[in-house]
Every structure is written in C-alpha cells, then in structure tokens.
Scaffold this motif. Structure first.
Motif, PDB file in Angstrom:
ATOM      1  N   ALA A 205       0.841  -1.191   0.000  1.00  0.00           N
ATOM      2  CA  ALA A 205       0.000   0.000   0.000  1.00  0.00           C
ATOM      3  C   ALA A 205       0.884   1.252   0.000  1.00  0.00           C
ATOM      4  O   ALA A 205       1.945   1.265   0.626  1.00  0.00           O
ATOM      5  N   PRO A 206       0.458   2.274  -0.735  1.00  0.00           N
ATOM      6  CA  PRO A 206      -0.822   2.427  -1.448  1.00  0.00           C
ATOM      7  C   PRO A 206      -0.798   1.955  -2.902  1.00  0.00           C
ATOM      8  O   PRO A 206      -1.696   2.273  -3.666  1.00  0.00           O
ATOM      9  N   PHE A 207       0.221   1.182  -3.277  1.00  0.00           N
ATOM     10  CA  PHE A 207       0.389   0.792  -4.685  1.00  0.00           C
ATOM     11  C   PHE A 207      -0.237  -0.585  -4.947  1.00  0.00           C
ATOM     12  O   PHE A 207       0.441  -1.529  -5.358  1.00  0.00           O
ATOM     13  N   THR A 208      -1.526  -0.682  -4.701  1.00  0.00           N
ATOM     14  CA  THR A 208      -2.214  -1.979  -4.756  1.00  0.00           C
ATOM     15  C   THR A 208      -3.200  -2.083  -5.921  1.00  0.00           C
ATOM     16  O   THR A 208      -3.966  -3.046  -5.974  1.00  0.00           O
ATOM     17  N   LYS A 209      -3.168  -1.140  -6.849  1.00  0.00           N
ATOM     18  CA  LYS A 209      -4.162  -1.126  -7.927  1.00  0.00           C
ATOM     19  C   LYS A 209      -3.607  -1.619  -9.263  1.00  0.00           C
ATOM     20  O   LYS A 209      -4.329  -1.626 -10.256  1.00  0.00           O
ATOM     21  N   THR A 210      -2.347  -2.040  -9.307  1.00  0.00           N
ATOM     22  CA  THR A 210      -1.772  -2.483 -10.571  1.00  0.00           C
ATOM     23  C   THR A 210      -2.233  -3.900 -10.919  1.00  0.00           C
ATOM     24  O   THR A 210      -2.603  -4.690 -10.049  1.00  0.00           O
ATOM     25  N   SER A 211      -2.170  -4.218 -12.193  1.00  0.00           N
ATOM     26  CA  SER A 211      -2.441  -5.582 -12.628  1.00  0.00           C
ATOM     27  C   SER A 211      -1.425  -6.550 -12.025  1.00  0.00           C
ATOM     28  O   SER A 211      -1.773  -7.687 -11.685  1.00  0.00           O
ATOM     29  N   THR A 212      -0.183  -6.100 -11.877  1.00  0.00           N
ATOM     30  CA  THR A 212       0.840  -6.947 -11.247  1.00  0.00           C
ATOM     31  C   THR A 212       0.418  -7.364  -9.854  1.00  0.00           C
ATOM     32  O   THR A 212       0.546  -8.533  -9.466  1.00  0.00           O
ATOM     33  N   HIS A 213      -0.118  -6.429  -9.082  1.00  0.00           N
ATOM     34  CA  HIS A 213      -0.600  -6.746  -7.734  1.00  0.00           C
ATOM     35  C   HIS A 213      -1.718  -7.776  -7.797  1.00  0.00           C
ATOM     36  O   HIS A 213      -1.717  -8.777  -7.070  1.00  0.00           O
ATOM     37  N   ARG A 214      -2.683  -7.563  -8.682  1.00  0.00           N
ATOM     38  CA  ARG A 214      -3.838  -8.467  -8.762  1.00  0.00           C
ATOM     39  C   ARG A 214      -3.413  -9.875  -9.150  1.00  0.00           C
ATOM     40  O   ARG A 214      -3.914 -10.860  -8.600  1.00  0.00           O
ATOM     41  N   GLN A 215      -2.499  -9.982 -10.088  1.00  0.00           N
ATOM     42  CA  GLN A 215      -2.107 -11.298 -10.578  1.00  0.00           C
ATOM     43  C   GLN A 215      -1.174 -12.027  -9.613  1.00  0.00           C
ATOM     44  O   GLN A 215      -1.212 -13.259  -9.522  1.00  0.00           O
ATOM     45  N   MET A 216      -0.357 -11.295  -8.895  1.00  0.00           N
ATOM     46  CA  MET A 216       0.632 -11.926  -8.010  1.00  0.00           C
ATOM     47  C   MET A 216       0.078 -12.255  -6.631  1.00  0.00           C
ATOM     48  O   MET A 216       0.408 -13.298  -6.047  1.00  0.00           O
ATOM     49  N   VAL A 217      -0.744 -11.373  -6.067  1.00  0.00           N
ATOM     50  CA  VAL A 217      -1.209 -11.591  -4.693  1.00  0.00           C
ATOM     51  C   VAL A 217      -2.717 -11.513  -4.550  1.00  0.00           C
ATOM     52  O   VAL A 217      -3.245 -11.741  -3.458  1.00  0.00           O
ATOM     53  N   GLY A 218      -3.438 -11.202  -5.615  1.00  0.00           N
ATOM     54  CA  GLY A 218      -4.891 -11.131  -5.541  1.00  0.00           C
ATOM     55  C   GLY A 218      -5.395  -9.751  -5.183  1.00  0.00           C
ATOM     56  O   GLY A 218      -4.629  -8.849  -4.833  1.00  0.00           O
ATOM     57  N   ARG A 219      -6.685  -9.589  -5.240  1.00  0.00           N
ATOM     58  CA  ARG A 219      -7.302  -8.283  -5.003  1.00  0.00           C
ATOM     59  C   ARG A 219      -7.342  -7.913  -3.527  1.00  0.00           C
ATOM     60  O   ARG A 219      -7.366  -6.751  -3.179  1.00  0.00           O
ATOM     61  N   GLY A 220      -7.383  -8.899  -2.661  1.00  0.00           N
ATOM     62  CA  GLY A 220      -7.392  -8.600  -1.235  1.00  0.00           C
ATOM     63  C   GLY A 220      -6.066  -8.025  -0.776  1.00  0.00           C
ATOM     64  O   GLY A 220      -5.032  -8.208  -1.418  1.00  0.00           O
ATOM     65  N   SER A 221      -6.064  -7.357   0.333  1.00  0.00           N
ATOM     66  CA  SER A 221      -4.844  -6.741   0.852  1.00  0.00           C
ATOM     67  C   SER A 221      -4.250  -7.615   1.946  1.00  0.00           C
ATOM     68  O   SER A 221      -4.752  -7.685   3.063  1.00  0.00           O
ATOM     69  N   SER A 254       3.241   4.400 -11.336  1.00  0.00           N
ATOM     70  CA  SER A 254       3.766   5.694 -10.912  1.00  0.00           C
ATOM     71  C   SER A 254       5.288   5.678 -10.845  1.00  0.00           C
ATOM     72  O   SER A 254       5.906   4.659 -10.520  1.00  0.00           O
ATOM     73  N   ILE A 255       5.898   6.819 -11.131  1.00  0.00           N
ATOM     74  CA  ILE A 255       7.348   6.942 -11.031  1.00  0.00           C
ATOM     75  C   ILE A 255       7.828   6.670  -9.610  1.00  0.00           C
ATOM     76  O   ILE A 255       9.008   6.392  -9.380  1.00  0.00           O
ATOM     77  N   ARG A 256       6.912   6.692  -8.656  1.00  0.00           N
ATOM     78  CA  ARG A 256       7.271   6.368  -7.273  1.00  0.00           C
ATOM     79  C   ARG A 256       7.843   4.955  -7.171  1.00  0.00           C
ATOM     80  O   ARG A 256       8.661   4.681  -6.289  1.00  0.00           O
TER      81      ARG A 256
END
Length: 319
Positions: A205-221, A254-256
C-alpha cells in the motif's frame, strides 16, 4: 501441429499486425529455446498452444521459452529481455523484439522470454514466472559457447511487469524456486546487471491497484504477501548494478516505483542510476516518438559501456 511448426507459424501470423519496427526485427521467425525438458515445475497451467495476438502479445502460456536473437557481430554480452503485460499477457514483439534489435545492433545476443503467467492455473502460483526467469538465465550460460557469450556478462532487461520480474531475478538469485533438473541448473542465476524500465516495484500500500498486484497476490490486501512479492524488500549488497528508467507522466505505474527502488539500492549501497523522463507515459519500449522517452536508449547505451564487463561478476566466480 508440432511445437516447432506452431512457434514459426505464430511468429509469422503475428507479423501481419505489428509495427514497422517490429517487422524490421523479424525478417524470419527467431529460433526458439524451450525452458523445460518436459513439464514445467509444479504442473497445472493451460492446455494447448500459446496464444498470440496480431499485435504480438502472448497469453495462455503453456510452453514457456525464449526467442533467440544471436548477434551478427558478437561482443560477448547477452541479455535476457522480459517484456511486460501486467502478468496477464506478454508484449513479446512490442517490447521484446524491438529491444532485441537494438541490442543486436550493439553486439549483444538477445533472448526474449515468454514466461508462465501466475493467473493461468499453475499449481506453483506466483512462483512460476520467477522459476522461468531463473531457468532462462541458467540456460543462457549453459549455451554460452554456442552463441559467443561470456558467462560473466549476462544482463537482464525488464519492462513494466517484466521489470518487476527482472527485479525479482536480480534480488532473489540463489533462492530455490524449483528443484534442479540438470547440469544447467548448477550454473548461476544471478544477472550481471539489471535495467528496469517503467517497472512495477512494490505491491505494498498504497500501490495496490496495478495488474501486477492483482495477478501476483490477488485483489485482497495481505501485507505479508505484498511485502514478500515486492522487489525493494529483498534489495541486498550482493545484487548487480541497476538502471532505472521511468517517465514522470506514467499513468499505469507511478514513477514512485522507481524512486522506491532507487532509495532501497542507495540504502544497500547497490550502484543504481536513474533516468527520469519528463514525458513518455507507460509502455514506450525503446522510445515513443514525440516524447522524451526517445532519448532513454542513449543513456542505456552509455550505461552499458560503463557497467557491462566492469562490474564484479559473481556468476563468473561461480562458473
């Protein structure tokens, strides 16, 4: 249809809808190197053949492998290219083949990776892409003599989600993601340098909206999983030099992400250069006309002249 005929046919069909630059790369179907002698580790995954769109993106990856682009005038270096696609597909031609052409022109043998996608039913889940990247680096070294490669000059270049995967390979080399199969797996999986272009670095967090996040760890936090699959959490002093390239107007990653990686490298005293572009957006590959991203390859060229072959290669020590 045989695997060889399928791979050649898929490459030819894909050419009909790609850019002029990609067609220039592919005068003929590239040689294909399979990663695994039999079934990939863990089992599962899609059945049938890999699927390729007319613009050269691959999904439904049942057969992971590398497209091989030997250099006409080899300088001894090799690069594993990992295209992105959010771990939902792989931009094999748009990012992979264009980078291969650029590297070939500078004497590098180029290997474009088609890796298994975590969301396609593999039993090893998020590990599958890392397994493929580790195996690819070892196979490049195992075939060094055939392609005129110095085993201590094998770099890695990743774009977007491929930058995430390249970052995992650069930080977690030596970790056992799969059990050794043959003599190739006795070789080092450490890249000698890593160039990460508009990469996804963190899943926290807060970088949890990428497709990489969804595919690697799922939509849940799940903070533990997010940390485990973030690149910056495993940055260490044994990893290779890093080049980061990112546009300030990137709307996807994001460049972050690159700023976080640069800070982690600085803390671990890992040599890291950061090419910050005012424009370019996301997915510019080797450069998007009309934006500052057209200039980044010049910085890459200069960085390679400085870093490639001069950094201490742990892989060379281990061969």
């Amino acid at each position: 249809m045989s695997l060889r005929r399928y791979l050649i046919a898929a490459a030819i069909v894909a050419l009909t809808g790609v850019s002029v630059e990609a067609r220039d790369v592919m005068q003929k179907a590239p040689e294909q190197m399979l990663l695994w002698p039999e079934a990939a580790p863990g089992g599962g995954g899609p059945q049938g053949e890999n699927r390729s769109t007319t613009w050269g993106a691959v999904s439904h990856v049942s057969i992971p492998g590398m497209a091989v682009f030997p250099a006409q005038k080899p300088n001894g270096g090799a690069v594993l290219i990992i295209p992105g696609g959010g771990y939902r597909s792989i931009s094999v031609e748009g990012e992979g083949y264009s980078a291969a052409k650029w590297l070939n022109e500078r004497g590098y043998a180029a290997f474009v990776l088609t890796y298994r996608l975590p969301g396609e039913g593999w039993n090893d889940g998020a590990k599958v892409a890392v397994e493929d990247a580790q195996r690819a680096l070892r196979l490049i070294r195992a075939n060094a003599e055939a392609y005129g490669i110095d085993k201590g000059r094998v770099g890695i270049l990743g774009f977007s989600a491929g930058g995430h995967l390249a970052g995992l390979a650069a930080t977690r080399f030596g970790d056992t993601f799969y059990q050794p199969l043959d003599k190739a797996d006795m070789l080092s999986d450490r890249p000698d340098w890593a160039a990460l272009v508009y990469p996804v670095i963190t899943l926290e967090a807060p970088f949890t909206k990428t497709s990489t996040h969804r595919q690697m760890v799922g939509r849940g936090s799940d903070p533990a999983l997010e940390s485990a699959w973030s690149v910056q959490t495993e940055v260490n002093g044994r990893m290779p030099p890093v080049l980061l390239v990112h546009a300030e107007d990137d709307p996807i990653a994001s460049i972050r992400h690159s700023e976080i990686m640069a800070a982690a490298c600085q803390a671990a005293r890992v040599p890291a250069d950061f090419v910050r572009l005012p424009t370019g957006g996301h997915g510019f590959a080797m450069g998007r006309p009309g934006t500052a991203s057209m200039e980044w390859s010049k910085s890459f060229d200069q960085w390679l002249k400085r870093v490639d072959g001069t950094a201490v290669s742990m892989a060379a020590r281990e061969r």
